[in-house]
Motif scaffolding. Structure first.
Motif, PDB file in Angstrom:
ATOM      1  N   UNK A 140      -4.502  28.298  -4.683  1.00  0.00           N
ATOM      2  CA  UNK A 140      -5.002  26.945  -4.953  1.00  0.00           C
ATOM      3  C   UNK A 140      -4.056  26.232  -5.922  1.00  0.00           C
ATOM      4  N   UNK A 141      -3.625  26.923  -6.972  1.00  0.00           N
ATOM      5  CA  UNK A 141      -2.701  26.314  -7.932  1.00  0.00           C
ATOM      6  C   UNK A 141      -1.412  25.889  -7.239  1.00  0.00           C
ATOM      7  N   UNK A 142      -0.895  26.731  -6.372  1.00  0.00           N
ATOM      8  CA  UNK A 142       0.317  26.407  -5.628  1.00  0.00           C
ATOM      9  C   UNK A 142       0.068  25.243  -4.675  1.00  0.00           C
ATOM     10  N   UNK A 143      -1.100  25.248  -4.036  1.00  0.00           N
ATOM     11  CA  UNK A 143      -1.464  24.184  -3.104  1.00  0.00           C
ATOM     12  C   UNK A 143      -1.574  22.842  -3.834  1.00  0.00           C
ATOM     13  N   UNK A 144      -2.115  22.866  -5.049  1.00  0.00           N
ATOM     14  CA  UNK A 144      -2.256  21.628  -5.824  1.00  0.00           C
ATOM     15  C   UNK A 144      -0.905  21.077  -6.265  1.00  0.00           C
ATOM     16  N   UNK A 145       0.087  21.952  -6.423  1.00  0.00           N
ATOM     17  CA  UNK A 145       1.414  21.483  -6.823  1.00  0.00           C
ATOM     18  C   UNK A 145       2.036  20.591  -5.753  1.00  0.00           C
ATOM     19  N   UNK A 146       1.544  20.720  -4.522  1.00  0.00           N
ATOM     20  CA  UNK A 146       2.061  19.888  -3.432  1.00  0.00           C
ATOM     21  C   UNK A 146       1.624  18.434  -3.552  1.00  0.00           C
ATOM     22  N   UNK A 147       0.583  18.179  -4.343  1.00  0.00           N
ATOM     23  CA  UNK A 147       0.043  16.826  -4.493  1.00  0.00           C
ATOM     24  C   UNK A 147       0.154  16.389  -5.942  1.00  0.00           C
ATOM     25  N   UNK A 148       0.308  15.119  -6.118  1.00  0.00           N
ATOM     26  CA  UNK A 148       0.287  14.558  -7.464  1.00  0.00           C
ATOM     27  C   UNK A 148      -1.115  13.997  -7.691  1.00  0.00           C
ATOM     28  N   UNK A 149      -2.049  14.878  -8.059  1.00  0.00           N
ATOM     29  CA  UNK A 149      -3.442  14.493  -8.177  1.00  0.00           C
ATOM     30  C   UNK A 149      -3.703  13.557  -9.344  1.00  0.00           C
ATOM     31  N   UNK A 150      -2.815  13.530 -10.291  1.00  0.00           N
ATOM     32  CA  UNK A 150      -3.077  12.762 -11.501  1.00  0.00           C
ATOM     33  C   UNK A 150      -2.058  11.649 -11.725  1.00  0.00           C
ATOM     34  N   UNK A 151      -1.119  11.488 -10.819  1.00  0.00           N
ATOM     35  CA  UNK A 151      -0.053  10.519 -11.031  1.00  0.00           C
ATOM     36  C   UNK A 151      -0.157   9.332 -10.098  1.00  0.00           C
ATOM     37  N   UNK A 152      -1.132   8.503 -10.281  1.00  0.00           N
ATOM     38  CA  UNK A 152      -1.255   7.321  -9.447  1.00  0.00           C
ATOM     39  C   UNK A 152      -2.381   7.450  -8.450  1.00  0.00           C
ATOM     40  N   UNK A 153      -2.501   6.414  -7.630  1.00  0.00           N
ATOM     41  CA  UNK A 153      -3.588   6.361  -6.669  1.00  0.00           C
ATOM     42  C   UNK A 153      -3.233   7.127  -5.406  1.00  0.00           C
ATOM     43  N   UNK A 154      -4.255   7.736  -4.831  1.00  0.00           N
ATOM     44  CA  UNK A 154      -4.115   8.396  -3.541  1.00  0.00           C
ATOM     45  C   UNK A 154      -4.497   7.401  -2.461  1.00  0.00           C
ATOM     46  N   UNK A 155      -3.849   7.487  -1.312  1.00  0.00           N
ATOM     47  CA  UNK A 155      -4.338   6.668  -0.206  1.00  0.00           C
ATOM     48  C   UNK A 155      -5.527   7.375   0.440  1.00  0.00           C
ATOM     49  N   UNK A 156      -6.221   6.674   1.305  1.00  0.00           N
ATOM     50  CA  UNK A 156      -7.454   7.196   1.909  1.00  0.00           C
ATOM     51  C   UNK A 156      -7.215   8.501   2.673  1.00  0.00           C
ATOM     52  N   UNK A 157      -6.157   8.542   3.442  1.00  0.00           N
ATOM     53  CA  UNK A 157      -5.881   9.751   4.238  1.00  0.00           C
ATOM     54  C   UNK A 157      -5.587  10.952   3.346  1.00  0.00           C
ATOM     55  N   UNK A 158      -4.790  10.743   2.303  1.00  0.00           N
ATOM     56  CA  UNK A 158      -4.479  11.841   1.382  1.00  0.00           C
ATOM     57  C   UNK A 158      -5.739  12.310   0.674  1.00  0.00           C
ATOM     58  N   UNK A 159      -6.568  11.387   0.244  1.00  0.00           N
ATOM     59  CA  UNK A 159      -7.803  11.751  -0.447  1.00  0.00           C
ATOM     60  C   UNK A 159      -8.747  12.519   0.474  1.00  0.00           C
ATOM     61  N   UNK A 160      -8.884  12.071   1.712  1.00  0.00           N
ATOM     62  CA  UNK A 160      -9.740  12.775   2.677  1.00  0.00           C
ATOM     63  C   UNK A 160      -9.205  14.185   2.941  1.00  0.00           C
ATOM     64  N   UNK A 161      -7.890  14.306   3.033  1.00  0.00           N
ATOM     65  CA  UNK A 161      -7.286  15.627   3.234  1.00  0.00           C
ATOM     66  C   UNK A 161      -7.509  16.551   2.053  1.00  0.00           C
ATOM     67  N   UNK A 162      -7.397  16.020   0.843  1.00  0.00           N
ATOM     68  CA  UNK A 162      -7.625  16.820  -0.365  1.00  0.00           C
ATOM     69  C   UNK A 162      -9.077  17.264  -0.436  1.00  0.00           C
ATOM     70  N   UNK A 163      -9.993  16.361  -0.117  1.00  0.00           N
ATOM     71  CA  UNK A 163     -11.413  16.714  -0.119  1.00  0.00           C
ATOM     72  C   UNK A 163     -11.696  17.833   0.878  1.00  0.00           C
TER      73      UNK A 163
END
Length: 148
Positions: A43-66
């Motif tokens: 999970x930690x490695x998977x989260x490194x693929x996304x910038x969860x805290x650096x700016x806004x996510x678009x809808x598709x990225x947010x749905x994928x993260x969820x």
């Protein structure tokens, strides 16, 4: 965050099938501690693929993260359920979770919370999500709830 791939899910299931049948309580909890460590690292490695805290996510990225966070939660629950799920008669001779298991689960929940928080913030207006929760309950493990 992409969630667990089919290979990871299959490997955990195979590992459980090889280790858990007729395992002692200590062996089963040792296996769970190890597999939860593997999951936490993934999970930690998977989260490194996304910038969860650096700016806004678009809808598709947010749905994928969820979806990925929910999928990780299901893999955690699978592993926990393989060790602690009730059967008749109850398979374990120890009550509750071992402290080391609780600690691993709390680490995983913190990581899932970070991902869920970022995703739900983006998706709340579009889908009407008012809040979310991540639950931890014995004996089944982790659950994710979205409130609308």
């Amino acid at each position: 965050m992409n969630g667990p791939d089919t290979e990871t899910r299959g490997r955990i299931a195979e590992w459980a099938d090889e280790t858990l049948p007729d395992a002692s309580d200590d062996t089963a909890e040792g296996w769970l501690d190890e597999v939860l460590g593997v999951i936490a690292d993934a999970i930690a490695s998977d989260e490194e693929d996304d910038d969860l805290f650096g700016g806004e996510l678009d809808q598709d990225a947010a749905a994928g993260i969820l979806a990925a966070a929910e999928s990780w939660a299901s893999v955690v629950s699978y592993a926990v359920g393989r060790v602690y799920a009730p059967t008749s008669p109850w398979p374990r001779r120890l009550a509750g979770w071992a402290t080391k298991i609780s600690a691993r689960l709390n680490t995983i929940l913190a990581a899932l919370h970070a991902a869920m928080s970022a995703a739900v913030t983006t998706l709340s207006a579009t889908f009407g999500i008012t809040s979310y929760s991540i639950g931890l309950s014995f004996p089944w493990g982790v659950s994710v709830s979205l409130n609308f």
